[in-house]
Design a protein around this motif. Structure first.
Motif, PDB file in Angstrom:
ATOM      1  N   ASP A  87     -31.699  14.070 -24.727  1.00 27.69           N
ATOM      2  CA  ASP A  87     -32.286  14.778 -25.684  1.00 27.69           C
ATOM      3  C   ASP A  87     -32.924  13.902 -26.612  1.00 27.69           C
ATOM      4  N   ALA A  88     -33.944  13.992 -27.322  1.00 24.43           N
ATOM      5  CA  ALA A  88     -34.816  13.551 -28.030  1.00 24.43           C
ATOM      6  C   ALA A  88     -33.448  12.288 -29.259  1.00 24.43           C
ATOM      7  N   LYS A  89     -32.854  12.984 -29.558  1.00 22.95           N
ATOM      8  CA  LYS A  89     -31.984  11.677 -30.776  1.00 22.95           C
ATOM      9  C   LYS A  89     -30.689  11.387 -29.918  1.00 22.95           C
ATOM     10  N   VAL A  90     -30.696  11.439 -28.459  1.00 18.25           N
ATOM     11  CA  VAL A  90     -29.495  11.065 -28.353  1.00 18.25           C
ATOM     12  C   VAL A  90     -28.218  11.143 -28.657  1.00 18.25           C
ATOM     13  N   ASP A  91     -27.472  12.766 -28.647  1.00 18.21           N
ATOM     14  CA  ASP A  91     -26.497  13.415 -28.653  1.00 18.21           C
ATOM     15  C   ASP A  91     -26.287  13.477 -27.979  1.00 18.21           C
TER      16      ASP A  91
END
Length: 257
Positions: A87-91
């Motif tokens: 995901d965009a936040k690298v979660d």
């Protein structure tokens, strides 16, 4: 899970997978088959931001490239010849096939095939042992280790293939003896005959000494991410890792005419 390219991620994956399987996915908190306002209003971060976030999460892991995917908010992270999704936040990290269900396409397989392609015209063919069979119209290049059993099997198969020019890049990665044999083949008066005699008949290449391009070829293989032998590159830029059976090799070469 292929961990040989993901050493520093292995422990992270093993720690996270039970959580993902048991909590996040079970509750539908990460991916959903439905679209909604949350998806449409999500903040879109640049691939550079994703790269930065990934590097912070996994320091020391070399990122080759980052690209957006057709799935909103999902990014492709390339590490060597492997693909991950985040995901965009690298979660969250996903590893596996990204499938376009509507069009029944394996997007991951398509990307991997594209990544494997090589510009045949850019290959330094002067650094390869050249064999011409028949009119030599069809062309293929092979990264080969002299002690590779599958390479020898491929040469047995190629005995029944005509009208082909074969460029063998000597790629000694299996043992020190491979380096010796590669040198002796390259320095032979008749490279093609010496190579053929060894690969087909087991005739040990006579001792010979000269300057060889082995180090340059090894560097080329690393650049092209050749990870084993044989690695076959066809004139259309497509690549096959491993020894093809006769019917498959003949079909592929025929398609290049």
């Amino acid at each position: 899970m292929r961990l040989r390219f993901m050493g520093k991620l292995a422990l992270v994956f093993s720690a996270c997978l039970p959580f993902v399987a048991g909590t996040a996915y079970a509750e539908g908190a990460v991916l959903s088959t439905k679209s909604g306002n949350a998806a449409s209003s999500a903040v879109v971060l640049s691939t550079e931001s994703v790269r930065k976030n990934f590097a912070e999460r996994f320091p020391g892991v070399d990122i080759t490239d980052v690209k957006p995917t057709p799935f909103p908010g999902l990014f492709e992270v390339q590490i060597g010849m492997d693909l991950l999704y985040t995901d965009a936040k690298v979660d969250y990290i996903l590893q596996g096939a990204l499938v376009d269900a509507k069009n029944r396409k394996d997007l991951t397989a398509e990307r991997l095939e594209k990544l494997a392609q090589v510009s045949f015209s850019d290959l330094p063919l002067e650094l390869a042992v050249k064999q011409v069979k028949g009119n030599g119209a069809r062309k293929m290049a092979i990264f080969e280790d002299p002690n590779c059993g599958y390479c020898k099997r491929l040469h047995e198969t190629m005995k029944d293939i005509d009208n082909t020019t074969i460029y063998s890049f000597l790629f000694p990665i299996l043992s020190p003896d491979s380096e010796v044999k590669a040198r002796n083949v390259w320095c032979a008066k008749d490279q093609a005959a010496t190579w053929r005699a060894w690969m087909l008949d087991g005739t040990t290449p006579p001792q010979a000494t000269c300057e060889t391009p082995v180090e340059t070829v090894l560097a080329l293989g690393k650049k092209l991410r050749v990870q084993g032998t044989p690695a076959i590159i066809f004139a259309d830029g497509s690549r096959v890792n491993g020894a093809l059976p006769l019917d498959a090799l003949q079909k592929k070469l025929d398609s290049l005419n």
